[in-house]
Design an enzyme around this catalytic site. Structure first.
Site, PDB file in Angstrom:
ATOM      1  N   HIS A  27       0.825  -1.217   0.000  1.00 37.96           N
ATOM      2  CA  HIS A  27       0.000   0.000   0.000  1.00 37.96           C
ATOM      3  C   HIS A  27       0.855   1.261   0.000  1.00 37.96           C
ATOM      4  O   HIS A  27       0.379   2.339  -0.341  1.00 37.96           O
ATOM      5  CB  HIS A  27      -1.015  -0.010   1.152  1.00 37.96           C
ATOM      6  CG  HIS A  27      -0.444   0.280   2.500  1.00 37.96           C
ATOM      7  ND1 HIS A  27      -0.003  -0.717   3.358  1.00 37.96           N
ATOM      8  CD2 HIS A  27      -0.254   1.449   3.146  1.00 37.96           C
ATOM      9  CE1 HIS A  27       0.436  -0.161   4.466  1.00 37.96           C
ATOM     10  NE2 HIS A  27       0.300   1.155   4.371  1.00 37.96           N
ATOM     11  N   ASP A  72       0.009  -7.615   1.626  1.00 37.29           N
ATOM     12  CA  ASP A  72       0.445  -6.215   1.546  1.00 37.29           C
ATOM     13  C   ASP A  72       1.965  -6.124   1.552  1.00 37.29           C
ATOM     14  O   ASP A  72       2.584  -5.709   2.534  1.00 37.29           O
ATOM     15  CB  ASP A  72      -0.162  -5.446   2.722  1.00 37.29           C
ATOM     16  CG  ASP A  72       0.054  -3.956   2.632  1.00 37.29           C
ATOM     17  OD1 ASP A  72       0.410  -3.470   1.550  1.00 37.29           O
ATOM     18  OD2 ASP A  72      -0.140  -3.282   3.658  1.00 37.29           O
ATOM     19  N   GLY A 165       2.855   6.719   8.594  1.00 39.88           N
ATOM     20  CA  GLY A 165       4.239   6.993   8.219  1.00 39.88           C
ATOM     21  C   GLY A 165       5.192   5.867   8.571  1.00 39.88           C
ATOM     22  O   GLY A 165       6.322   5.836   8.092  1.00 39.88           O
ATOM     23  N   SER A 167       4.315   2.564   8.106  1.00 40.27           N
ATOM     24  CA  SER A 167       4.012   1.412   7.255  1.00 40.27           C
ATOM     25  C   SER A 167       5.216   1.018   6.417  1.00 40.27           C
ATOM     26  O   SER A 167       5.981   1.867   5.956  1.00 40.27           O
ATOM     27  CB  SER A 167       2.859   1.737   6.306  1.00 40.27           C
ATOM     28  OG  SER A 167       1.666   1.909   6.993  1.00 40.27           O
ATOM     29  N   GLY A 168       5.367  -0.286   6.217  1.00 41.32           N
ATOM     30  CA  GLY A 168       6.438  -0.797   5.378  1.00 41.32           C
ATOM     31  C   GLY A 168       7.775  -0.932   6.069  1.00 41.32           C
ATOM     32  O   GLY A 168       8.680  -1.588   5.556  1.00 41.32           O
TER      33      GLY A 168
END
Length: 182
Positions: A27, A72, A165, A167-168
């Site tokens: 995402h 994801d 902020g 995420s990932g």
């Protein structure tokens, strides 16, 4: 990492997994025309190396669903980087490990996300917090059937959490420093 679409710019984390690949959440890259990856600093504003790549360098999990966020995960191909004391790949888990392998383990999440839910200020210094990995059974009891066998859940301490902020970014097992989630 910054995702640049036609009208917006988003910040996410990522993990260098080789000298040409960065692992992140799908995402974070979905719909991006370009992605800028910064490497080698705990300061977001002063990376040692920056690479901006186009959407043709982004690979999504073949079953990624942008509505449910199942699967994801994405990879970003960057130009080859030389490893040094500031730029190193993260350790990845063994192929046969399973989320329940880490139940009860301590972990660390890092990112440049919001430090307060009510704030719109993003820190320039990389932040981190500690979590305990929950069992899948406990997680399903709390969150319901939206939790799949590939999800990993954590319990927070002292109200600490990840936020917009983050995420990932990597979630690593504390003692081995192996990345077990993002």
């Amino acid at each position: 990492m910054q995702n640049n679409t036609a009208n917006t710019e988003n910040t996410c984390g990522g993990s260098l997994i080789s000298n040409t690949w960065v692992l992140t959440a799908a995402h974070c890259t979905f719909g991006a025309e370009t992605v800028t990856v910064g490497l080698g600093s705990i300061l977001k504003s002063s990376s040692l190396i920056e690479h901006t790549v186009t959407k043709k360098n982004i690979v999504y999990h073949k079953n990624f669903n942008n509505k449910t966020l199942f699967n994801d995960i994405s990879l970003i191909r960057i130009p080859r980087v030389k490893f040094n004391k500031y730029i190193q790949p993260v350790k990845l888990p063994k192929l046969k490990s399973h989320p329940d392998t880490y139940t009860g383990h301590d972990s660390i999440a890092t990112g440049w996300g919001l430090t307060l839910n009510a704030s719109n200020m993003y820190p320039d210094v990389l932040q981190y917090t500690h979590f305990k990995i929950m069992s899948r059974k406990t997680c399903v009891a709390f969150w319901g059937k939206q939790i799949t066998k590939s999800n990993l859940c954590v319990s927070t301490k002292w109200g600490n959490s990840i936020c917009n902020g983050d995420s990932g970014g990597p979630l690593v097992e504390y003692y081995s420093m192996v990345q077990i989630g993002c």
